[in-house]
Design an enzyme around this catalytic site. Structure first.
Site, short mmCIF file in Angstrom:
data_model
loop_
_atom_site.label_atom_id
_atom_site.label_comp_id
_atom_site.label_asym_id
_atom_site.label_seq_id
_atom_site.Cartn_x
_atom_site.Cartn_y
_atom_site.Cartn_z
CB CYS A 77 -18.43 -5.81 9.48
SG CYS A 77 -18.51 -7.04 8.46
CG ASP A 103 -0.69 0.49 2.59
OD1 ASP A 103 0.70 0.96 2.70
OD2 ASP A 103 -1.37 0.18 3.45
CB CYS A 150 -25.96 -5.96 6.49
SG CYS A 150 -25.16 -5.29 8.00
CB CYS A 194 -19.90 6.58 9.17
SG CYS A 194 -18.68 7.83 8.83
CB CYS A 225 -12.96 8.91 5.73
SG CYS A 225 -12.30 7.62 6.47
#
Length: 346
Positions: free
Chosen positions: A244, A130, A187, A194, A210
């Site tokens: 989640c 990354d 879902c 958030c 974010c």
């Protein structure tokens, strides 16, 4: 070869493994362009400057034939949301509480690459974690590691949302795996969780809202309308990942030992962090990914958390920063004091 490669990856600590083609995917390219055109990348200008290389593995390296996608688990042993009820403590994203994952992943990827070269001496390869224009999440989904959830992160049936991803580009022709089907269903837990409404729609992220972007990538003051949403999060955010439902299958025992949290970063006191000078910051975060944002941006984040806490015991350490050498830190201290004043009036 692929069976043996998978076994070697497992021996090195990778819990997920898959292969996909290095050729361009028009759908993936179009989605990237739409995201960039909307300005959702904020000040991360490097994403636009190298979008051709990011869009396709062969755009970065024409000779690449296959992409080996890999993941390491960093599943937490405790609830990442627990500190929300303790505003005098700072919340650091789970992934940043241990050693810098870049170092651990790259070391293991290079070891796997050496093994592969020993088996196929004529092949060539490149490893990525990354810091290059590589779309690890879409490539991981294409390779069958999981699917990109409505929070845009990769979700695994076995490891939930807690995966560090790496990739090896190779000139070898390896049989691709089947992409994983989307299992988010109806879902919307990640969207609802958030605090700053960073998801304009499912599967879409506006980085400009974010908390991970705001506390890590964003330079200068954070917009005042977003500051309260930061709460006591001072580096990254786990909220959309932590809620989640697929995380119930993730086992912290699968986590690499390098990702075990350092005791002093699990629930640090804001009062201590606000007192850090540059040397103290560097000592505390040696070997941590947090070190790369620098002391000033870090203290800025801590001041927003102090203001959101409205904890008057933090008044003195905040006042001490009113004459800081960094103007952004000074403005954040002034804002925090204004929140304390509001608390006193109420």
């Amino acid at each position: 070869m692929k069976v043996r490669l998978r076994a070697e990856a497992g021996r090195l600590g990778f819990v997920t493994f898959g292969v996909t083609s290095a050729a361009e995917d028009p759908v993936r390219t179009r989605r990237l362009e739409q995201w960039l055109d909307a300005g959702n990348h904020g000040s991360m200008t490097w994403m636009e400057e190298r979008k051709g290389q990011r869009a396709s593995p062969q755009g970065l390296w024409l000779e690449a034939k296959s992409v080996i996608a890999l993941g390491m688990s960093y599943a937490p042993a405790s609830d990442p949301l627990a500190l929300e009820a303790h505003p005098d403590r700072a919340r650091i994203s789970v992934y940043a509480q241990g050693r810098d994952y870049h170092d651990t992943l790259k070391k293991r990827l290079k070891a796997l690459a050496r093994w592969l070269i020993a088996q196929e001496p004529e092949s060539e390869l490149k490893v990525f974690v990354d810091t290059a224009p590589v779309m690890e999440k879409p490539l991981g989904a294409a390779a069958g590691l999981g699917w990109q959830g409505k929070h845009t992160n990769l979700v695994s049936r076995e490891h939930g949302s807690w995966l560090f991803l790496g990739a090896i580009y190779t000139t070898l022709e390896l049989g691709p795996d089947t992409p994983h089907e989307d299992r988010c269903g109806s879902c919307n837990a990640c969207q609802a969780a958030c605090p700053t409404d960073a998801f304009p729609a499912p599967y879409q992220l506006d980085a400009r809202r974010c908390i991970s972007y705001l506390t890590i990538e964003h330079k200068g003051p954070v917009d005042e309308e977003l500051r309260k949403g930061l709460g006591n999060r001072i580096y990254g955010c786990d909220d959309c990942l932590a809620v989640c439902p697929w995380n119930k299958f993730a086992q912290s025992a699968a986590r690499h030992r390098d990702f075990l949290p350092r005791a002093e970063l699990v629930a640090p006191r804001l009062s201590h962090l606000l007192a850090l000078d540059d040397a103290g910051f560097r000592r505390l975060f040696s070997g941590s990914p947090i070190k790369r944002i620098g002391r000033d941006r870090f203290v800025r984040n801590c001041l927003y958390a102090a203001g959101n806490s409205r904890d008057l015991s933090l008044l003195a350490p905040v006042e001490n920063l009113l004459d800081d050498s960094d103007p952004v830190v000074v403005e954040a201290a002034q804002w925090a004091l204004a929140q304390f004043a509001d608390q006193s009036r109420t």
